[in-house]
Motif scaffolding. Structure first.
Motif, mmCIF file in Angstrom:
data_model
loop_
_atom_site.group_PDB
_atom_site.id
_atom_site.type_symbol
_atom_site.label_atom_id
_atom_site.label_comp_id
_atom_site.label_asym_id
_atom_site.label_seq_id
_atom_site.Cartn_x
_atom_site.Cartn_y
_atom_site.Cartn_z
ATOM 1 N N THR A 107 5.301 -12.438 -18.496
ATOM 2 C CA THR A 107 4.839 -13.514 -19.509
ATOM 3 C C THR A 107 3.459 -13.582 -19.582
ATOM 4 O O THR A 107 2.729 -13.720 -20.583
ATOM 5 N N VAL A 108 2.561 -13.435 -18.486
ATOM 6 C CA VAL A 108 1.151 -13.688 -18.472
ATOM 7 C C VAL A 108 0.496 -12.351 -19.153
ATOM 8 O O VAL A 108 -0.376 -12.705 -19.949
ATOM 9 N N VAL A 140 7.178 -13.860 -14.545
ATOM 10 C CA VAL A 140 5.908 -14.719 -14.620
ATOM 11 C C VAL A 140 4.832 -13.566 -14.996
ATOM 12 O O VAL A 140 3.969 -13.900 -15.910
#
Length: 93
Positions: free
Chosen positions: A23-24, A20
């Motif tokens: 991805t951010v 995550v």
């Protein structure tokens, strides 16, 4: 202890959190501003399970701290002045 807390402290939760974060960072981070946090985290996670990875990470850290000087290495034979637009080449005997 709750089941959610146990999952949050597990290895799959760490991998999911790094995914995550990667991805951010991919969409938010500006180019050329250092090593992404997810990359550093994945490297450290790999160093936990892989024996030679710790030495590789330490070597990379030392390489980043060293400077490359123009005069290091071979004896000075040639000089290139980009601002002045000239190059002096001295050939060995």
């Amino acid at each position: 202890m709750s089941l959610g807390f146990l999952f949050a402290m597990s290895l799959p939760a760490l991998v999911a959190a790094l995914f995550v974060l990667a991805t951010v960072e991919r969409f938010v981070r500006r180019k050329g501003s250092g090593t992404p946090l997810a990359t550093a985290g994945i490297g450290e996670l790999g160093a936990t399970f892989e024996a030679g990875k710790r030495e590789e990470l330490e070597f990379r850290k030392e390489e980043r701290q060293l400077r490359d000087e123009e005069g290091d290495g071979a004896p000075p034979r040639s000089h290139v002045d980009l601002d002045g637009g000239r190059a002096v080449l001295k050939l060995p005997d």
